[in-house]
Scaffold this motif. Sequence first.
Motif, PDB file in Angstrom:
ATOM      1  N   THR A  36      40.402  47.492  33.802  1.00 22.22           N
ATOM      2  CA  THR A  36      41.382  46.411  33.701  1.00 22.22           C
ATOM      3  C   THR A  36      42.632  46.685  34.523  1.00 22.22           C
ATOM      4  O   THR A  36      42.929  47.830  34.874  1.00 22.22           O
TER       5      THR A  36
ATOM      6  N   ASP B  87      44.632  39.990  30.946  1.00 24.65           N
ATOM      7  CA  ASP B  87      43.983  41.251  30.575  1.00 24.65           C
ATOM      8  C   ASP B  87      44.401  41.657  29.167  1.00 24.65           C
ATOM      9  O   ASP B  87      43.581  42.149  28.378  1.00 24.65           O
TER      10      ASP B  87
ATOM     11  N   ALA C   7      42.505  39.703  26.693  1.00 23.43           N
ATOM     12  CA  ALA C   7      41.114  40.149  26.603  1.00 23.43           C
ATOM     13  C   ALA C   7      40.998  41.442  25.811  1.00 23.43           C
ATOM     14  O   ALA C   7      40.112  41.586  24.951  1.00 23.43           O
TER      15      ALA C   7
ATOM     16  N   VAL D 206      37.540  43.538  34.472  1.00 23.71           N
ATOM     17  CA  VAL D 206      38.281  42.286  34.611  1.00 23.71           C
ATOM     18  C   VAL D 206      39.369  42.381  35.671  1.00 23.71           C
ATOM     19  O   VAL D 206      40.292  41.560  35.698  1.00 23.71           O
TER      20      VAL D 206
ATOM     21  N   MET E  97      34.832  39.765  35.013  1.00 20.96           N
ATOM     22  CA  MET E  97      35.552  38.532  35.279  1.00 20.96           C
ATOM     23  C   MET E  97      35.866  38.562  36.762  1.00 20.96           C
ATOM     24  O   MET E  97      36.622  39.393  37.244  1.00 20.96           O
TER      25      MET E  97
ATOM     26  N   ASN F 152      39.891  38.856  42.049  1.00 21.22           N
ATOM     27  CA  ASN F 152      39.372  40.197  41.791  1.00 21.22           C
ATOM     28  C   ASN F 152      38.353  40.625  42.844  1.00 21.22           C
ATOM     29  O   ASN F 152      38.345  41.781  43.279  1.00 21.22           O
TER      30      ASN F 152
ATOM     31  N   THR G 278      36.038  30.218  33.716  1.00 22.38           N
ATOM     32  CA  THR G 278      37.378  30.613  33.274  1.00 22.38           C
ATOM     33  C   THR G 278      38.416  29.526  33.522  1.00 22.38           C
ATOM     34  O   THR G 278      39.423  29.460  32.811  1.00 22.38           O
TER      35      THR G 278
ATOM     36  N   HIS H 241      41.167  33.382  31.964  1.00 21.65           N
ATOM     37  CA  HIS H 241      40.304  34.192  32.827  1.00 21.65           C
ATOM     38  C   HIS H 241      39.669  35.362  32.078  1.00 21.65           C
ATOM     39  O   HIS H 241      38.515  35.298  31.654  1.00 21.65           O
ATOM     40  N   ASP H 242      40.399  36.449  31.903  1.00 23.28           N
ATOM     41  CA  ASP H 242      39.789  37.684  31.405  1.00 23.28           C
ATOM     42  C   ASP H 242      39.232  37.587  29.985  1.00 23.28           C
ATOM     43  O   ASP H 242      38.188  38.191  29.702  1.00 23.28           O
TER      44      ASP H 242
END
Length: 322
Positions: free
Chosen positions: A17, A23, A26, A136, A162, A179, A205, A254-255
């Motif tokens: 991460t 993050d 998550a 992620v 992710m 990413n 996401t 997202h994450d």
Amino acid sequence: MNDAQTVPPKFKILFDTDPGIDDAMALLLALVSPEIEVVGVTTVFGNSHVEATTRNALNLLNLAGRPDIPVAKGADRPMVRPRGQTGEFVHGDDAMGNIGWTAVHNPDQKPLDIPAAQFIVETVMARPGEITLVAVGPLTNVGLALQLEPRIAQAARNVVIMGGSVATPGNVSPVAEANIHNDPHAAALVFGAGWDVTMAGLDVTMAVRMDEAFFAALRRSGNRLAQFIGRIAPFYQQFHRERYGYPDGGVDTHDPTAIAYLIAPTLFRAERWSVAVPLDGPAMGATIADRRGLFWPGPKVNCLMGADAPRVLEMFRVRLTA
């Protein structure tokens, strides 16, 4: 007894991460979910430089009452290319919504003395068939781990990332997600290694969206982790308002979607395709899926293409406010 005491975890995850506001969401979701045991955290550049993301990871674990979980600091640049712009413009100068996280809060917490890639190798190889890698951020640590020990592709249980996008436009170029774009060489290694990979990309996401009413409910709850997410959200909301014109304080989820998939895969629709990652040119960092299944014989990736957004959000809200 509560569920966390009575239900054995289905997944032992090593969480890679770059915290990062989403993050943080998550990681906290994983920590409160009885289906998941977080056995370690590895950090990477991305939403900020790796010193900051490591500090944030340590502080998040301390906040959650889990300073016992080991943290290994990882890469601060991609495997091959120079490092591009990091994500403070999305996540704040401290990558945590500008709440003033400039130091590690618990002086007893320190990262391990080994780099993240080595920690990944040692953890996976010590427990063959048990460890799920959840990545992620940029995939640099995982790519370096594959170079150190290619057998982790057989020893890991599975990989959930992710990153990427099949049909949705990119968020750092017309075709690329951040990413993957941040280290396309690492991503190409991960997609080509032959292990069981699930890609939670922009196709899902950006279809699951938290809004101001959602964050307000977190702030009103009596749960300090939910309240913390409500505290760090405004900077992230402002970015989405200015960048995408989202109304009502909306942000892309997202994450947390990668963790939600592990908890409740039936909330997602997936397709299996081979995926290629261009390493340069205008399409650098794109995740190109062979949706006809005619052109590339490479390993298939489980690409998430749809989600039951209301149920994903409800699961997140219930677990973080319990």
